[in-house]
Design a protein around this motif. Sequence first.
Motif, mmCIF file in Angstrom:
data_model
loop_
_atom_site.group_PDB
_atom_site.id
_atom_site.type_symbol
_atom_site.label_atom_id
_atom_site.label_comp_id
_atom_site.label_asym_id
_atom_site.label_seq_id
_atom_site.Cartn_x
_atom_site.Cartn_y
_atom_site.Cartn_z
ATOM 1 N N UNK A 64 -9.208 2.355 -1.509
ATOM 2 C CA UNK A 64 -8.607 3.409 -0.655
ATOM 3 C C UNK A 64 -9.420 3.579 0.681
ATOM 4 N N UNK A 65 -8.428 3.488 1.785
ATOM 5 C CA UNK A 65 -8.929 3.611 3.179
ATOM 6 C C UNK A 65 -8.547 4.741 3.805
ATOM 7 N N UNK A 66 -8.940 5.214 4.909
ATOM 8 C CA UNK A 66 -8.293 6.380 5.992
ATOM 9 C C UNK A 66 -7.039 5.649 6.297
ATOM 10 N N UNK A 67 -5.997 6.251 6.315
ATOM 11 C CA UNK A 67 -4.617 5.774 6.710
ATOM 12 C C UNK A 67 -4.749 5.312 8.172
ATOM 13 N N UNK A 68 -5.401 6.188 9.094
ATOM 14 C CA UNK A 68 -5.303 6.115 10.467
ATOM 15 C C UNK A 68 -6.154 4.769 10.790
ATOM 16 N N UNK A 69 -6.757 4.247 10.035
ATOM 17 C CA UNK A 69 -7.593 2.820 10.373
ATOM 18 C C UNK A 69 -6.854 1.305 9.782
ATOM 19 N N UNK A 70 -5.836 1.732 9.221
ATOM 20 C CA UNK A 70 -4.866 0.411 8.449
ATOM 21 C C UNK A 70 -3.590 0.192 9.458
ATOM 22 N N UNK A 71 -3.186 -0.972 9.266
ATOM 23 C CA UNK A 71 -2.109 -1.168 10.044
ATOM 24 C C UNK A 71 -0.827 -0.627 9.202
ATOM 25 N N UNK A 72 -0.724 -0.610 7.785
ATOM 26 C CA UNK A 72 0.273 0.189 7.066
ATOM 27 C C UNK A 72 0.148 1.567 7.256
ATOM 28 N N UNK A 73 -0.909 2.101 7.216
ATOM 29 C CA UNK A 73 -1.065 3.489 6.995
ATOM 30 C C UNK A 73 -0.546 4.152 8.602
ATOM 31 N N UNK B 267 0.788 -1.020 -0.016
ATOM 32 C CA UNK B 267 -0.083 -0.074 0.008
ATOM 33 C C UNK B 267 0.930 1.020 0.005
ATOM 34 N N UNK B 268 0.424 2.487 -0.370
ATOM 35 C CA UNK B 268 0.874 3.765 -0.398
ATOM 36 C C UNK B 268 0.143 4.795 0.114
ATOM 37 N N UNK B 269 0.822 5.673 0.945
ATOM 38 C CA UNK B 269 0.027 6.801 1.442
ATOM 39 C C UNK B 269 -0.413 7.731 0.435
ATOM 40 N N UNK B 270 -1.680 8.245 0.460
ATOM 41 C CA UNK B 270 -1.917 9.517 -0.360
ATOM 42 C C UNK B 270 -2.512 10.422 0.555
ATOM 43 N N UNK B 271 -1.641 11.274 1.073
ATOM 44 C CA UNK B 271 -2.283 12.181 2.265
ATOM 45 C C UNK B 271 -2.553 11.569 3.457
ATOM 46 N N UNK B 272 -3.891 11.705 3.636
ATOM 47 C CA UNK B 272 -4.680 10.982 5.067
ATOM 48 C C UNK B 272 -5.067 9.475 4.549
ATOM 49 N N UNK B 273 -4.915 9.125 3.450
ATOM 50 C CA UNK B 273 -5.460 7.864 2.936
ATOM 51 C C UNK B 273 -4.400 7.037 2.392
ATOM 52 N N UNK C 95 4.160 15.019 15.562
ATOM 53 C CA UNK C 95 2.725 15.528 16.171
ATOM 54 C C UNK C 95 2.418 16.632 15.224
ATOM 55 N N UNK C 96 3.290 17.892 15.006
ATOM 56 C CA UNK C 96 2.967 18.828 14.341
ATOM 57 C C UNK C 96 2.728 18.538 12.732
ATOM 58 N N UNK C 97 3.437 17.515 12.253
ATOM 59 C CA UNK C 97 2.756 17.190 11.022
ATOM 60 C C UNK C 97 1.688 16.437 10.832
ATOM 61 N N UNK C 98 1.283 15.659 11.781
ATOM 62 C CA UNK C 98 0.162 15.014 11.726
ATOM 63 C C UNK C 98 -1.192 16.039 12.035
ATOM 64 N N UNK C 99 -0.953 16.984 12.863
ATOM 65 C CA UNK C 99 -1.848 18.209 12.873
ATOM 66 C C UNK C 99 -2.150 18.703 11.655
ATOM 67 N N UNK C 100 -0.909 19.216 10.814
ATOM 68 C CA UNK C 100 -0.999 20.044 9.462
ATOM 69 C C UNK C 100 -1.640 19.059 8.618
ATOM 70 N N UNK C 101 -1.226 17.573 8.578
ATOM 71 C CA UNK C 101 -2.007 16.797 7.600
ATOM 72 C C UNK C 101 -3.532 16.504 7.594
ATOM 73 N N UNK C 102 -3.898 16.417 9.016
ATOM 74 C CA UNK C 102 -5.439 16.540 9.101
ATOM 75 C C UNK C 102 -6.094 17.761 9.379
ATOM 76 N N UNK C 103 -5.336 18.959 9.299
ATOM 77 C CA UNK C 103 -6.134 20.443 9.467
ATOM 78 C C UNK C 103 -7.331 20.511 8.561
ATOM 79 N N UNK C 104 -7.245 20.250 7.445
ATOM 80 C CA UNK C 104 -8.399 20.647 6.417
ATOM 81 C C UNK C 104 -9.205 19.462 6.182
#
Length: 160
Positions: free
Chosen positions: A29-38, A1-7, A47-56
């Motif tokens: 395509x699934x939300x990254x935060x609910x998959x083991x690879x994601x 799997x590959x990550x595409x932003x938050x998915x 933490x700052x990168x995670x906050x920016x990633x999910x901000x919008x």
Amino acid sequence: MIREGVRVRFLDTVESLQALRIGSRVGVVLPAHVTSGGKAMLAELDSDDIMRLYRNEPDPPDLEPLLRSLASVRRRNYGINVGESERGVTAVGVRVRVHGASSVAAVTVSAPSFRLPRARMPEVAETVHDAVRRIEADLAEPAAEHPAGRAPHSDDEKGA
């Protein structure tokens, strides 16, 4: 799997021969935060990168539990998913990196939850880590030295 932003997007699947198994998810395509690879790939972000990633994001996950979960992934060095992406499915995921850079993908093993209880996760994770080490070695090898991706010689290009 590959990550595409938050998915994440599943690129390939090898299905078990067991009658009760997890089917192919190629292209899913699934939300990254609910998959083991994601989670394995998200865990390399601070933490700052995670906050920016999910901000919008229109429907972001609760970030405090996500950050705690990612801290656990960093300690274990693999992500887990116990029924988060689909009820009755458990998975273990390890990120793939090239030349020590950030992750380019993740390899996961998923199974019906009764076949992959928490007690087996470290054993399965070690098997996935072994596969990832081989993949990383293959990706790091120059194309000219790789049998399947051998670079053409100048004589070959001239038709000699």
